[in-house]
Motif scaffolding. Structure first.
Motif, PDB file in Angstrom:
ATOM      1  N   UNK A   1       0.472  -1.426   0.111  1.00 48.89           N
ATOM      2  CA  UNK A   1       0.177   0.164  -0.469  1.00 48.89           C
ATOM      3  C   UNK A   1       0.900   1.324   0.072  1.00 48.89           C
ATOM      4  N   UNK A   2       1.825   1.251   1.044  1.00 53.46           N
ATOM      5  CA  UNK A   2       2.877   2.303   0.728  1.00 53.46           C
ATOM      6  C   UNK A   2       3.164   2.334  -0.093  1.00 53.46           C
ATOM      7  N   UNK A   3       3.791   1.058  -1.362  1.00 53.64           N
ATOM      8  CA  UNK A   3       4.434   2.259  -2.629  1.00 53.64           C
ATOM      9  C   UNK A   3       3.486   2.527  -3.391  1.00 53.64           C
ATOM     10  N   UNK A   4       2.262   1.881  -3.910  1.00 53.93           N
ATOM     11  CA  UNK A   4       1.374   2.087  -3.924  1.00 53.93           C
ATOM     12  C   UNK A   4       1.165   3.672  -4.253  1.00 53.93           C
ATOM     13  N   UNK A   5       1.112   4.346  -3.021  1.00 50.41           N
ATOM     14  CA  UNK A   5       0.603   5.550  -2.579  1.00 50.41           C
ATOM     15  C   UNK A   5       2.004   6.308  -3.263  1.00 50.41           C
ATOM     16  N   UNK A   6       3.124   5.676  -3.371  1.00 49.49           N
ATOM     17  CA  UNK A   6       4.167   6.489  -3.180  1.00 49.49           C
ATOM     18  C   UNK A   6       4.320   6.435  -5.120  1.00 49.49           C
ATOM     19  N   UNK A   7       3.919   6.340  -5.572  1.00 47.10           N
ATOM     20  CA  UNK A   7       3.882   5.670  -6.850  1.00 47.10           C
ATOM     21  C   UNK A   7       4.929   5.193  -7.479  1.00 47.10           C
ATOM     22  N   UNK A   8       5.166   4.194  -6.924  1.00 45.85           N
ATOM     23  CA  UNK A   8       6.439   2.782  -7.461  1.00 45.85           C
ATOM     24  C   UNK A   8       5.302   1.781  -7.795  1.00 45.85           C
ATOM     25  N   UNK A   9       6.621   1.861  -9.041  1.00 47.65           N
ATOM     26  CA  UNK A   9       6.524  -0.013  -9.887  1.00 47.65           C
ATOM     27  C   UNK A   9       5.897  -0.995  -9.319  1.00 47.65           C
ATOM     28  N   UNK A  10       6.519  -1.164  -8.366  1.00 49.99           N
ATOM     29  CA  UNK A  10       6.861  -2.377  -8.130  1.00 49.99           C
ATOM     30  C   UNK A  10       7.805  -2.690  -6.748  1.00 49.99           C
ATOM     31  N   UNK A  11       7.155  -3.708  -5.818  1.00 51.57           N
ATOM     32  CA  UNK A  11       7.917  -3.895  -4.795  1.00 51.57           C
ATOM     33  C   UNK A  11       9.049  -4.772  -4.354  1.00 51.57           C
TER      34      UNK A  11
ATOM     35  N   UNK B   1       5.319  -6.857  -9.350  1.00 55.07           N
ATOM     36  CA  UNK B   1       4.819  -5.514  -9.797  1.00 55.07           C
ATOM     37  C   UNK B   1       3.327  -4.661 -10.653  1.00 55.07           C
ATOM     38  N   UNK B   2       3.224  -3.477  -9.903  1.00 53.09           N
ATOM     39  CA  UNK B   2       2.036  -2.623 -10.049  1.00 53.09           C
ATOM     40  C   UNK B   2       0.964  -2.771 -11.298  1.00 53.09           C
ATOM     41  N   UNK B   3       2.640  -1.995 -12.416  1.00 50.93           N
ATOM     42  CA  UNK B   3       1.956  -1.493 -13.761  1.00 50.93           C
ATOM     43  C   UNK B   3       2.711  -2.336 -14.639  1.00 50.93           C
TER      44      UNK B   3
END
Length: 244
Positions: A172-182, A232-234
């Motif tokens: 959630x923190x990664x997505x909130x800060x615009x990161x593409x993946x963990x 990855x998120x995108x």
């Protein structure tokens, strides 16, 4: 104007446009990282409901921290927990790795989620750190990512859903800060951790993990003791970090 000259100008414009796109992407990523590392930013503030964990007989509280603001007592607790949990999986590599982790621990780029157990006694409240996540915002293959350096829990608190809870919070923190993946690294000898990430959390062995890189290049005599995993998120992050 000759035909060759026209083609040259067209190619020059294309190169200029490409350079502009690269610069704009770099600027965007730099701004994302700068924002994520803002000195007054508490990454748990956006997820107030996640400051407490009350499940499976546990009553725990969470707080944020930074590597350059750790107390000497907290450093000792971190080092102790790392040694207990990681000396086995690292084996003979541990003495060297321990020095590296000690240096990483206090880095200004090191961000933390600390998990505390509050034990109420007759005369006071005693708060102890029973686990932590150490993470950073960084770049992998030109993709902005949240990189998990450590997820460590005392043995008594493992297997009770806390690790999964913390990793979902990290996502959630990664997505909130615009990161593409963990992204994270796991020792192959740590089979329970490998199963946890691959099977329970559905992470994938990354395209940048040594086993995948060596497989693609045909190298078979340089096997490493670890794997790099990612979620990855995108589309861009998936194409670069999972599918290359």
């Amino acid at each position: 104007m000759e035909a060759g000259e026209g083609k040259s100008m067209t190619g020059s414009k294309a190169k200029k446009a490409t350079r502009m796109q690269i610069m704009q992407k770099k600027k965007r990523i730099d701004e994302l990282l700068k924002s994520a590392y803002s000195s007054d930013k508490d990454h748990l503030a956006d997820f107030a409901h996640s400051r407490h964990y009350n499940k499976n007989g546990l009553s725990l509280s969470l707080e944020s921290g930074r590597g350059d603001k750790l107390s000497s007592n907290l450093k000792q607790q971190i080092q102790k927990l790392l040694k207990v949990n990681m000396e086995g999986p690292y084996g003979a590599e541990w003495p060297t790795e321990e020095k590296i982790k000690r240096k990483e621990m206090s880095s200004p780029e090191a961000l933390y989620i600390f998990v505390h157990n509050v034990e109420n006694t007759t005369d006071n409240s005693k708060e102890s750190m029973i686990g932590f996540v150490q993470y950073r915002f960084t770049i992998e293959e030109e993709i902005p990512v949240l990189y998990v350096y450590e997820l460590q829990l005392e043995s008594a608190y493992q297997g009770k859903g806390l690790g999964r809870f913390l990793m979902l919070l990290i996502e959630l923190i990664a997505r909130k800060n615009g990161m593409g993946a963990v992204v994270l690294t796991v020792q192959k000898m740590n089979t329970s951790a490998m199963k946890f990430y691959l099977n329970k959390l559905r992470y994938n062995i990354s395209a940048i993990s040594p086993s995948k890189v060596y497989q693609m290049s045909g190298i078979i005599d340089q096997e490493k003791s670890y794997e790099i995993l990612c979620k990855a998120f995108d589309h861009e992050a998936k194409a670069v970090l999972e599918e290359s």
